[in-house]
Structures are given as C-alpha cells and as structure tokens.
Design a protein around this motif. Structure first.
Motif, PDB file in Angstrom:
ATOM      1  N   ASP A  80       0.782  -1.129   0.129  1.00 16.97           N
ATOM      2  CA  ASP A  80      -0.012   0.159   0.097  1.00 16.97           C
ATOM      3  C   ASP A  80       0.631   1.324  -0.159  1.00 16.97           C
ATOM      4  OD1 ASP A  80      -1.721  -1.977   0.602  1.00 16.97           O
ATOM      5  OD2 ASP A  80      -2.075  -1.502   2.780  1.00 16.97           O
ATOM      6  N   ALA A  81       2.112   1.275   0.917  1.00 14.65           N
ATOM      7  CA  ALA A  81       2.865   2.156   0.835  1.00 14.65           C
ATOM      8  C   ALA A  81       3.478   2.633  -0.389  1.00 14.65           C
ATOM      9  CB  ALA A  81       3.598   2.131   2.269  1.00 14.65           C
ATOM     10  N   LEU A  82       4.196   1.455  -0.898  1.00 14.53           N
ATOM     11  CA  LEU A  82       4.958   1.730  -2.266  1.00 14.53           C
ATOM     12  C   LEU A  82       3.850   2.405  -3.517  1.00 14.53           C
ATOM     13  CD1 LEU A  82       6.971  -1.452  -1.944  1.00 14.53           C
ATOM     14  CD2 LEU A  82       7.751   1.224  -1.837  1.00 14.53           C
ATOM     15  N   MET A  83       2.640   1.601  -3.305  1.00 12.45           N
ATOM     16  CA  MET A  83       1.741   2.282  -4.343  1.00 12.45           C
ATOM     17  C   MET A  83       1.406   3.859  -4.247  1.00 12.45           C
ATOM     18  SD  MET A  83      -0.869  -0.924  -4.989  1.00 12.45           S
ATOM     19  CE  MET A  83      -0.351  -2.335  -5.717  1.00 12.45           C
ATOM     20  N   LEU A  84       1.185   4.105  -2.781  1.00 11.16           N
ATOM     21  CA  LEU A  84       1.059   5.845  -2.580  1.00 11.16           C
ATOM     22  C   LEU A  84       2.051   6.418  -3.133  1.00 11.16           C
ATOM     23  CD1 LEU A  84      -0.774   5.572   0.790  1.00 11.16           C
ATOM     24  CD2 LEU A  84      -1.716   5.688  -1.535  1.00 11.16           C
ATOM     25  N   TRP A 167      -1.360  -6.293 -10.331  1.00  7.89           N
ATOM     26  CA  TRP A 167      -0.993  -5.364  -9.483  1.00  7.89           C
ATOM     27  C   TRP A 167      -1.212  -3.947  -9.999  1.00  7.89           C
ATOM     28  CZ3 TRP A 167       2.230  -1.470 -11.820  1.00  7.89           C
ATOM     29  CH2 TRP A 167       2.877  -1.912 -12.737  1.00  7.89           C
ATOM     30  N   ASN A 168      -1.277  -3.744 -11.359  1.00  8.83           N
ATOM     31  CA  ASN A 168      -1.921  -2.508 -11.905  1.00  8.83           C
ATOM     32  C   ASN A 168      -3.206  -2.194 -11.707  1.00  8.83           C
ATOM     33  OD1 ASN A 168      -1.956  -4.575 -13.619  1.00  8.83           O
ATOM     34  ND2 ASN A 168      -1.647  -3.286 -15.569  1.00  8.83           N
ATOM     35  N   ARG A 305      16.973  -6.836  -9.000  1.00  7.42           N
ATOM     36  CA  ARG A 305      16.578  -6.369  -7.953  1.00  7.42           C
ATOM     37  C   ARG A 305      14.952  -6.120  -7.508  1.00  7.42           C
ATOM     38  NH1 ARG A 305      21.763  -2.801  -6.044  1.00  7.42           N
ATOM     39  NH2 ARG A 305      23.286  -3.657  -7.263  1.00  7.42           N
ATOM     40  N   HIS A 306      14.257  -6.030  -8.612  1.00  5.60           N
ATOM     41  CA  HIS A 306      12.685  -5.937  -8.471  1.00  5.60           C
ATOM     42  C   HIS A 306      11.801  -6.874  -8.734  1.00  5.60           C
ATOM     43  CE1 HIS A 306      15.305  -2.171  -9.565  1.00  5.60           C
ATOM     44  NE2 HIS A 306      14.336  -1.463  -8.753  1.00  5.60           N
ATOM     45  N   PHE A 307      12.247  -8.107  -8.242  1.00  6.03           N
ATOM     46  CA  PHE A 307      11.329  -9.406  -8.336  1.00  6.03           C
ATOM     47  C   PHE A 307      10.173  -9.100  -7.765  1.00  6.03           C
ATOM     48  CE2 PHE A 307      11.667 -11.848  -4.379  1.00  6.03           C
ATOM     49  CZ  PHE A 307      12.410 -11.146  -3.710  1.00  6.03           C
ATOM     50  N   VAL A 308      10.060  -8.180  -6.623  1.00  9.26           N
ATOM     51  CA  VAL A 308       8.723  -7.783  -5.941  1.00  9.26           C
ATOM     52  C   VAL A 308       8.285  -6.925  -6.735  1.00  9.26           C
ATOM     53  CG1 VAL A 308       7.569  -7.153  -3.988  1.00  9.26           C
ATOM     54  CG2 VAL A 308       9.603  -8.590  -3.699  1.00  9.26           C
ATOM     55  N   MET A 309       6.865  -7.110  -7.402  1.00  8.86           N
ATOM     56  CA  MET A 309       6.475  -5.931  -8.217  1.00  8.86           C
ATOM     57  C   MET A 309       4.968  -5.314  -7.463  1.00  8.86           C
ATOM     58  SD  MET A 309       6.714  -4.574 -10.904  1.00  8.86           S
ATOM     59  CE  MET A 309       8.168  -5.590 -11.132  1.00  8.86           C
ATOM     60  N   ALA A 310       5.448  -3.923  -7.016  1.00  6.73           N
ATOM     61  CA  ALA A 310       4.720  -3.263  -6.333  1.00  6.73           C
ATOM     62  C   ALA A 310       4.126  -2.122  -6.874  1.00  6.73           C
ATOM     63  CB  ALA A 310       5.733  -2.695  -4.961  1.00  6.73           C
ATOM     64  N   ASN A 311       4.796  -1.385  -7.979  1.00  9.17           N
ATOM     65  CA  ASN A 311       4.072  -0.094  -8.287  1.00  9.17           C
ATOM     66  C   ASN A 311       4.788   0.062  -9.828  1.00  9.17           C
ATOM     67  OD1 ASN A 311       6.733   0.937  -7.924  1.00  9.17           O
ATOM     68  ND2 ASN A 311       5.782   1.946  -6.006  1.00  9.17           N
TER      69      ASN A 311
END
Length: 329
Positions: A80-84, A167-168, A305-311
């Motif tokens: 939630d934080a990263l999306m914001l 995610w999008n 370094r970005h295997f977790v997709m957040a935003n």
C-alpha cells in the motif's frame, strides 16, 4: 499492454503479495511486531475538520465516505505504501519493517524511513494509528483487522489477498481512493513509452529467446516464477519452463527438477535491493545442478533487484534491467 496475474496459490500469493514484510521475514529482517492494542480507539480520534469535503468511494467493503483529497493516509501493508509513493503521497503511518534498505530501492527507502510505524503487518495498533490522526486508512489484505479501525478514520479496503487481481489493477483502485488518478496516468504513460522503446530496439532478441524468472526456496527447493514475470510479458518475452501462459506462477521445484529450465535461453533470479542474493537463492546459485543449466553455462543468468512488483516505479526499473539483459543476448 499485456498483463498477467501475479501468483496462483493462496499461500504463495501471501508470501509475495502480502508485502515486503514477508520477504523481510525470509531474510530475518522483520522488525519486532507491535500487538494490536487491547484498548479500543476512541470515536473522533481522527479529529476530522468540520465541513471537509467528502465523496463516496466503492470498496470491497461497500460504499465508504472518504475525504475528497486525503492528506493523512495510514496503510496496513508495505505494498500500500509503495503504491502511494507512485501517486505522490507519503503515508503518515506504515507497518513495522516497511522501510528496509535491503528490500527497497534507495529513493523509496529514503521516503519511508522516517515515517511512523503502526504495528506489524496483520496486527495494526489502533492507538498508534489514532495518534496519527489519519483522514483515510488503506488496506488490501486484512479485512477483519481493518474493519474496526473505521472508528478512527474511513477505511478503504481493496481485496488483493484472495482476488487474484493484477498489481496495476490494485494501484488503480488506490489512485481513485486518494483522488490521484492523473498522477497514475502519468506513471502509466512513462511505463508504456519505455516498453515501446525497448520492444523496438530489441525486437529480434525478444522474438527469438525464451526466459524464466526464479528464486531460491527452502529445503532444496527453488521457486519458478516471480511477480516480475508481469513486466517480462509486457516487454514481450516468451516465458518457458512450463509456466502457465496467463499466470506468474510461483511453483516450487526441487533441485532435481532443474532440467525444466533447459528450454530457456536466459534466466532471471531474484536478489535484494542491495544486489545480494537471499541465503536460499545463494544456495541455489552455488548448487552443481544450477551450474549445469545451459543458460547458466552460457552466462545468461541475470540478477534482478525488482522481483517484487509493487508499482510503476518498480516496473520501470525492471524494464531497465531487462534492457541491460537483452543487450547481452
């Protein structure tokens, strides 16, 4: 653009989609949790300004009256934080462990490192939240835990735990909740423009190669498929190793099943934001069977370094990484 679902099983979905805290736990990085307070938050703890403009928002918990332009947003999960952050909002409250330099890009870490914490993921501390006087609380994972917090501030709940959403799609819901759809459109356009550049410049490499993403797992296992496969498919990469066409998978395999990677010309394995593999991924990279995989022997196993997709910020950085890989194909 092509889109793909993130994870297929509820347990494995939670490990990745439940937030970066789940990854931190695997690394031994999670901060000590703060238990939910036994005391009930008092009505009016948010001290909402009288006459503040509100609007009706459709959530997965029904229609909620929210501020027209929220300014003090508390989030219950790291995602939630990263999306914001993508929407130009730094939350006023985040879970313990959300700001971990090993797991976040430097810019994201710098934005979140000084933010107040409100308890461990899944156990929000109502007193800590009330003290921050939020005008909106956002949750994507803990419906039963977040519902009582409506006595503090409106709660916008968008189910990502069980919905199988993209995610999008989730970030679009949050953008509507905080009235930042224009900012989201700008980020999305940046991403689409960058995709077009890479697709044009590396069309031949994209059309003639097969790829797979993976990470290390416990007890002699590795996980085939990670959330960054969504961006890999957006780039146009063909995904091999038996991953379902419209799923990111997250399939546990034993080391003895490593021959499933033989159809891949290139592999992408996960590392932390500081570039170091987790202990389980390092064990995979050290294993003799890994070293015998054709793509590995050819020098075509690449870290991400970005295997977790957040935003979209993460997605753009992943496109940059993939471009660097394509240059070597």
């Amino acid at each position: 653009m092509a889109r793909s679902r993130v994870l297929s099983g509820p347990v494995e979905r939670r490990r990745f989609l439940g937030g970066l805290t789940g990854a931190a736990a695997a690394l031994g990085l999670t901060a000590c949790g703060v238990s939910e307070s036994d005391d009930k938050a008092k009505d009016g703890g948010a001290e909402k300004p009288s006459g503040a403009a509100t609007r009706s928002l459709e959530t997965d918990n029904g229609t909620v009256k929210v501020p027209a332009n929220p300014e003090r947003v508390v989030v219950l999960e790291n995602y939630d934080a990263l999306m914001l952050l993508d929407l130009g909002i730094v939350p006023v409250g985040i879970p313990d462990g959300a700001a971990t330099p090993q797991l976040l890009p430097k810019e994201s870490y710098e934005q979140l490192k000084g933010v107040a914490t409100i308890g461990a993921s899944g156990t929000p501390n109502s007193q800590a939240i009330a003290a921050l006087k939020p005008d909106l609380i956002i949750d994507q994972f803990y419906k039963e835990k977040s519902a009582p917090l409506k006595t503090i501030a409106p709660v916008a709940y968008f189910d990502w735990h069980t919905s199988g959403a993209f995610w999008n799609e989730q970030i679009a819901k949050l953008a509507k909740a905080v009235n930042r759809e224009k900012e989201l459109a700008e980020k999305k356009k940046q991403y689409e423009d960058r995709l077009a550049e890479v697709k044009t410049a590396y069309r031949k490499q994209i059309e003639t190669t097969t790829w797979a993403p993976l990470s290390g797992g416990p007890s002699g296992k590795f996980f085939l498929g990670t959330p960054l496969v969504t961006v890999m498919r957006d780039v146009g990469l063909r995904i091999g190793a038996g991953l379902p066409e419209k799923e990111a998978g997250f399939v546990p395999k034993s080391y003895e099943e490593m021959d499933v990677l033989k159809d891949c010309d290139a592999l992408i394995y996960s590392v932390q934001a500081d570039g170091r593999p987790t202990p389980t991924t390092q064990a995979l990279l050290d294993h003799k069977l890994w070293k015998g995989v054709p793509a590995v022997k050819a020098g075509r196993a690449f870290p991400s370094r970005h295997f977790v997709m957040a935003n979209y910020t993460f997605a753009l950085a992943t496109v940059d990484e993939i471009e660097g890989m394509l240059k070597k194909m």
